[in-house]
Design a protein around this motif. Structure first.
Motif, PDB file in Angstrom:
ATOM      1  N   GLY A   9       0.821  -1.214   0.000  1.00 16.37           N
ATOM      2  CA  GLY A   9       0.000   0.000   0.000  1.00 16.37           C
ATOM      3  C   GLY A   9       0.847   1.253   0.000  1.00 16.37           C
ATOM      4  N   ARG A  10       0.273   2.332  -0.524  1.00 14.85           N
ATOM      5  CA  ARG A  10       0.953   3.636  -0.467  1.00 14.85           C
ATOM      6  C   ARG A  10      -0.001   4.637   0.145  1.00 14.85           C
ATOM      7  N   TYR A  11       0.544   5.504   0.972  1.00 14.35           N
ATOM      8  CA  TYR A  11      -0.276   6.562   1.556  1.00 14.35           C
ATOM      9  C   TYR A  11      -0.561   7.618   0.493  1.00 14.35           C
ATOM     10  N   LEU A  12      -1.792   8.106   0.521  1.00 17.24           N
ATOM     11  CA  LEU A  12      -2.193   9.132  -0.436  1.00 17.24           C
ATOM     12  C   LEU A  12      -2.505  10.422   0.322  1.00 17.24           C
ATOM     13  N   GLY A  13      -1.713  11.457   0.050  1.00 20.45           N
ATOM     14  CA  GLY A  13      -2.018  12.774   0.606  1.00 20.45           C
ATOM     15  C   GLY A  13      -2.901  13.499  -0.401  1.00 20.45           C
ATOM     16  N   GLY A  14      -2.449  14.667  -0.846  1.00 22.44           N
ATOM     17  CA  GLY A  14      -3.218  15.398  -1.851  1.00 22.44           C
ATOM     18  C   GLY A  14      -3.171  14.739  -3.223  1.00 22.44           C
ATOM     19  N   GLY A  15      -2.227  13.817  -3.406  1.00 24.37           N
ATOM     20  CA  GLY A  15      -2.115  13.097  -4.676  1.00 24.37           C
ATOM     21  C   GLY A  15      -1.442  13.896  -5.787  1.00 24.37           C
ATOM     22  N   THR A  16      -0.936  15.086  -5.482  1.00 19.47           N
ATOM     23  CA  THR A  16      -0.406  15.946  -6.559  1.00 19.47           C
ATOM     24  C   THR A  16       0.903  15.418  -7.135  1.00 19.47           C
ATOM     25  N   ASN A  17       1.567  14.534  -6.429  1.00 16.95           N
ATOM     26  CA  ASN A  17       2.749  13.890  -6.982  1.00 16.95           C
ATOM     27  C   ASN A  17       2.497  12.412  -7.252  1.00 16.95           C
ATOM     28  N   LEU A  18       1.927  11.730  -6.273  1.00 12.15           N
ATOM     29  CA  LEU A  18       1.757  10.282  -6.420  1.00 12.15           C
ATOM     30  C   LEU A  18       0.858   9.923  -7.607  1.00 12.15           C
ATOM     31  N   VAL A  19      -0.202  10.683  -7.812  1.00 15.46           N
ATOM     32  CA  VAL A  19      -1.109  10.345  -8.916  1.00 15.46           C
ATOM     33  C   VAL A  19      -0.398  10.539 -10.258  1.00 15.46           C
ATOM     34  N   ALA A  65      -1.971  19.919  -1.620  1.00 14.87           N
ATOM     35  CA  ALA A  65      -0.793  19.210  -1.101  1.00 14.87           C
ATOM     36  C   ALA A  65      -0.755  19.238   0.425  1.00 14.87           C
ATOM     37  N   THR A  66      -0.345  18.108   0.996  1.00 15.95           N
ATOM     38  CA  THR A  66      -0.248  17.981   2.455  1.00 15.95           C
ATOM     39  C   THR A  66       1.214  18.081   2.897  1.00 15.95           C
ATOM     40  N   VAL A  67       1.385  18.287   4.187  1.00 17.33           N
ATOM     41  CA  VAL A  67       2.747  18.361   4.721  1.00 17.33           C
ATOM     42  C   VAL A  67       3.471  17.027   4.534  1.00 17.33           C
ATOM     43  N   SER A  78      11.470  19.872  -3.222  1.00 12.24           N
ATOM     44  CA  SER A  78      10.617  20.632  -2.288  1.00 12.24           C
ATOM     45  C   SER A  78      11.223  21.970  -1.885  1.00 12.24           C
ATOM     46  N   ASP A  79      10.391  23.003  -1.862  1.00 11.61           N
ATOM     47  CA  ASP A  79      10.780  24.280  -1.249  1.00 11.61           C
ATOM     48  C   ASP A  79      10.552  24.227   0.259  1.00 11.61           C
ATOM     49  N   MET A  80       9.390  23.706   0.651  1.00 12.87           N
ATOM     50  CA  MET A  80       9.036  23.684   2.065  1.00 12.87           C
ATOM     51  C   MET A  80      10.114  22.987   2.903  1.00 12.87           C
TER      52      MET A  80
END
Ligand SMILES: Cc1cc2nc3c(=O)[nH]c(=O)nc-3n(C[C@H](O)[C@H](O)[C@H](O)COP(=O)(O)OP(=O)(O)OC[C@H]3O[C@@H](n4cnc5c(N)ncnc54)[C@H](O)[C@@H]3O)c2cc1C
Ligand code: SF4
Length: 329
Positions: free
Chosen positions: A24-34, A105-107, A162-164
């Motif tokens: 399994g993979r964790y899905l945050g906002g999905g802006t990279n993983l998707v 996007a999430t932290v 990442s900038d953050m």
């Protein structure tokens, strides 16, 4: 068609339980993983949505701040405690991506976003050791203007995008983690690894280990700080070079500095050599340039990115000059 399941975790323990087994993979906002899934760079069999985990941004007992891993990037950048106590972090976040992406996007996802090396995303014949260990690296002799100059290896020269994270490593952030074997914390500086022989290994996380929060120590009121990003366009572009800097002066001398560089290395790069070189020195441009030279002494530029050495040197010195001018009465 690649089959996969989707489920939504109710809390951290539930998420870790669902990820047990490693597929399994964790899905945050999905802006990279998707995007990675669309390009078939990643093909998980299960997505565990972790956007329902804590998104709280709350003060800690010792005057710091605890940011839940599901907090959206925009919420962090706009939070009053971040804007007043950690302005470099707010600046770094808004320097990244676009408003729409920052809203999603999430932290946790920002910390673990993957490189933007074009060969990594090109599954149609490009050789990439990060995607396929042992395959080779087309960036070495290819288009490498955006690539790294510090911390690289013959196996991989990609940057961390990442900038953050650059601001967070300068701020001495600590990452809270949870896995089946319990909870632990690590310094963010230690989270990402250098490529060496295994660029496919990017962090020290165990399989299935979940980021639950990021903790910031109390702000130092004597420090002035900022984040500057140099890029090809004023928005929607990854850093050529970025600098996160916090400076504390004692009269005209440098009492301390916390510095990090982005766009130049496979991980957010804490510039400890430059920090060491600055301590006790007069706050002059000459001292800043010397410190930058110390940091960049081991730079290994490629055919397309030699300009980054001088760009990083000048940007670091220029940011420190700006902070010095602001700090003087
Ligand atoms: C067009 C474009 C431009 C961009 N420009 C910039 C830029 O200039 N600067 C910049 O910094 N970023 C930029 N980004 C990247 C963006 O910031 C990241 O895509 C985003 O931060 C990822 O967050 P997410 O929540 O969507 O992560 P996801 O895509 O959901 O996940 C990313 C990774 O993190 C893992 N993950 C997510 N949450 C957790 C958790 N809690 N614990 C463990 N693992 C987790 C996922 O499994 C995945 O591997 C850009 C993105 C795009 C698409
Ligand atoms: S630089 Fe790294 S990510 Fe890019 S092609 Fe080479 S191995 Fe792959």
């Amino acid at each position: 068609m690649i089959e996969l399941t989707y489920s939504r975790a109710t809390d951290a323990e539930d998420a870790v339980g669902r990820a047990a087994g490693g597929q399994g993979r964790y899905l945050g906002g999905g802006t990279n993983l998707v995007d990675l899934m669309r390009e078939t760079v990643e093909t998980p069999s299960a997505l565990i949505d972790v956007t329902g985990l804590s998104r709280e941004i709350a003060p800690t007992a010792d005057g710091g701040l605890l940011i839940g891993s599901a907090a959206r990037n925009t919420a962090v950048a706009e939070h009053e405690a971040v804007r007043s106590g950690y302005p470099m972090l707010a600046r770094a976040i808004v320097a990244g991506a676009s408003a729409q992406i920052r809203n999603m996007a999430t932290v946790g996802g920002n910390l673990l976003q993957r490189t933007r090396c074009t060969y990594f995303y090109d599954t149609d014949g490009a050789r990439c050791n990060k995607r396929v260990p042992g395959d080779g690296c087309d960036a070495l002799e290819g288009f490498n203007r955006m690539h790294a100059i510090l911390g690289t290896s013959p196996a991989c020269v990609a940057t961390h995008p990442s900038d953050m994270c650059v601001a967070l490593v300068a701020l001495d952030a600590v990452v809270h983690l949870q896995s089946a074997s319990g909870q632990r914390t690590i310094d963010l500086c230690e989270l990402h690894t250098l490529p060496e022989e295994r660029p496919d290994i990017e962090t020290v996380l165990e399989p299935g280990e979940l980021i639950t929060a990021v903790e910031l120590p109390a702000p130092n009121p004597a420090e002035r700080s900022t984040y500057r990003k140099v890029r090809d366009r004023s928005s929607y572009a990854f850093a050529l070079v970025s600098v996160a800097a916090a400076l504390e002066l004692d009269g005209d001398a440098i009492a301390g500095a916390r510095l990090a560089l982005g766009g130049v290395a496979p991980k957010p790069w804490r510039a400890r050599r430059a920090e060491e070189a600055l301590r006790g020195q007069p706050a002059t441009e000459a001292a800043f340039l010397e410190a930058a030279d110390a940091e960049l002494a081991d730079a290994r530029p490629l055919a397309g990115n030699a300009f980054k050495v001088e760009l990083a040197r000048r940007t670091l010195a220029s940011v420190l000059v700006q902070l010095t001018e602001g700090a003087r009465p």
